[in-house]
Design a protein around this motif. Structure first.
Motif, PDB file in Angstrom:
ATOM      1  N   SER A  87      -7.689   3.330   3.521  1.00 24.38           N
ATOM      2  CA  SER A  87      -8.151   4.305   4.512  1.00 24.38           C
ATOM      3  C   SER A  87      -7.984   5.705   3.954  1.00 24.38           C
ATOM      4  N   ASN A  88      -8.749   6.628   4.497  1.00 23.41           N
ATOM      5  CA  ASN A  88      -8.561   8.024   4.137  1.00 23.41           C
ATOM      6  C   ASN A  88      -8.803   8.892   5.368  1.00 23.41           C
ATOM      7  N   ASN A  89      -8.419  10.120   5.280  1.00 23.29           N
ATOM      8  CA  ASN A  89      -8.522  11.037   6.407  1.00 23.29           C
ATOM      9  C   ASN A  89      -9.847  11.767   6.353  1.00 23.29           C
ATOM     10  N   ALA A 133       0.839  -1.199   0.000  1.00 28.80           N
ATOM     11  CA  ALA A 133       0.000   0.000   0.000  1.00 28.80           C
ATOM     12  C   ALA A 133       0.868   1.241   0.000  1.00 28.80           C
ATOM     13  N   ASN A 134       0.363   2.274  -0.633  1.00 28.50           N
ATOM     14  CA  ASN A 134       1.019   3.574  -0.654  1.00 28.50           C
ATOM     15  C   ASN A 134       0.064   4.626  -0.110  1.00 28.50           C
ATOM     16  N   THR A 135       0.612   5.558   0.656  1.00 29.01           N
ATOM     17  CA  THR A 135      -0.178   6.643   1.212  1.00 29.01           C
ATOM     18  C   THR A 135       0.164   7.941   0.479  1.00 29.01           C
ATOM     19  N   TYR A 136      -0.871   8.631   0.043  1.00 27.64           N
ATOM     20  CA  TYR A 136      -0.699   9.887  -0.679  1.00 27.64           C
ATOM     21  C   TYR A 136      -1.244  11.027   0.183  1.00 27.64           C
ATOM     22  N   VAL A 137      -0.404  12.022   0.427  1.00 29.38           N
ATOM     23  CA  VAL A 137      -0.775  13.165   1.260  1.00 29.38           C
ATOM     24  C   VAL A 137      -0.922  14.389   0.363  1.00 29.38           C
ATOM     25  N   SER A 194      -5.124  12.806   3.510  1.00 29.01           N
ATOM     26  CA  SER A 194      -4.331  11.714   2.953  1.00 29.01           C
ATOM     27  C   SER A 194      -5.245  10.566   2.594  1.00 29.01           C
ATOM     28  N   VAL A 195      -4.776   9.734   1.674  1.00 29.78           N
ATOM     29  CA  VAL A 195      -5.500   8.536   1.295  1.00 29.78           C
ATOM     30  C   VAL A 195      -4.491   7.423   1.068  1.00 29.78           C
ATOM     31  N   THR A 196      -4.828   6.199   1.520  1.00 32.57           N
ATOM     32  CA  THR A 196      -3.962   5.035   1.353  1.00 32.57           C
ATOM     33  C   THR A 196      -4.617   4.073   0.372  1.00 32.57           C
ATOM     34  N   ASP A 217      -4.107   0.416  -1.848  1.00 29.12           N
ATOM     35  CA  ASP A 217      -3.295  -0.786  -1.925  1.00 29.12           C
ATOM     36  C   ASP A 217      -2.975  -1.133  -3.376  1.00 29.12           C
TER      37      ASP A 217
END
Length: 230
Positions: free
Chosen positions: A192-194, A156-160, A181-183, A185
């Protein structure tokens, strides 16, 4: 004419040569007898290759399942066929698979001249777990292939992200920031997201204080406009 006593084969199958020589006959080529020890009656099946191995659920296993029919001395021997049914182990897991040739969990594979029977491609089902595929033939000791269907390995990668700007409402200009942010996979699913939608809107009151709620007009202390960069 010379006649030997009874000659008994050993327990190893294969061809070899027995040579007859006589004393005092220099320069004479010896006599050669070509003999072959044939394998005995089939006694067991051995799992030769393809075990143990694992693959991700719903994908094919890398190697075919190879079983060898042997006699009581482990000499390979040719038999008509081996039946390879997949059996769940333990049965409660539901893990299993299908052979390409039959699209079922069972196929019949013929042995070759070396006594080996090779399966078609075997593909795991969608359930993770360990189980046995059993090679069997009537009257012979069977062989087990231990296979495991593994779960998908997901990275998974998280993008901010961060956005900022100003609005003219409530006696503005008022500065605000949208951050979140959003993660995601490796399957493309959002893990998940914020704040449920990926961000939160914060208002700046001009004194270094922020709030997620837009304040009333009389609490706003506008900041001066900043000149554009560059």
């Amino acid at each position: 004419m010379a006649t030997s006593s009874a000659f008994t084969a050993n327990t190893t199958a294969g061809g070899y040569t027995v040579t007859a020589t006589a004393a005092g006959m220099g320069g004479t080529s010896p006599a050669a007898f070509t003999l072959t020890n044939n394998p005995g009656a089939a006694a067991a099946i051995q799992a030769t290759s393809g075990t143990p191995q694992n693959t991700v659920v719903s994908t094919p296993f890398t190697n075919p399942l190879v079983a060898t029919v042997v006699d009581s001395y482990n000499n390979p021997c040719r038999e008509p066929a081996c039946r390879l049914p997949s059996r769940r182990f333990p049965t409660r897991t539901g893990a299993s698979g299908l052979f390409t040739s039959t699209a079922t969990g069972t196929e019949i594979d013929l042995t070759d001249a070396t006594g080996k029977a090779t399966s078609s491609t075997f593909t795991a089902n969608a359930t993770a777990g360990e189980y046995n595929v059993v090679a069997s033939f009537p009257g012979l000791t069977s062989a087990n292939f231990v296979l495991t269907n593994t779960t998908v390995v997901v990275s998974a990668n998280t993008y901010v992200f961060y956005l900022s700007g100003q609005e003219a409402t409530n006696g503005g200009p008022n500065y605000y920031a949208l951050a979140g942010s959003v993660t995601i996979d490796s399957l493309g699913d959002i893990v998940s997201n914020n704040n449920g939608v990926g961000g939160e809107l914060d208002y700046n009151d001009g004194h270094g204080n922020t709030s997620p709620n837009e304040p009333a007009a009389d609490t706003i202390a506008p900041e001066p406009l900043r000149p554009p960069m560059g």
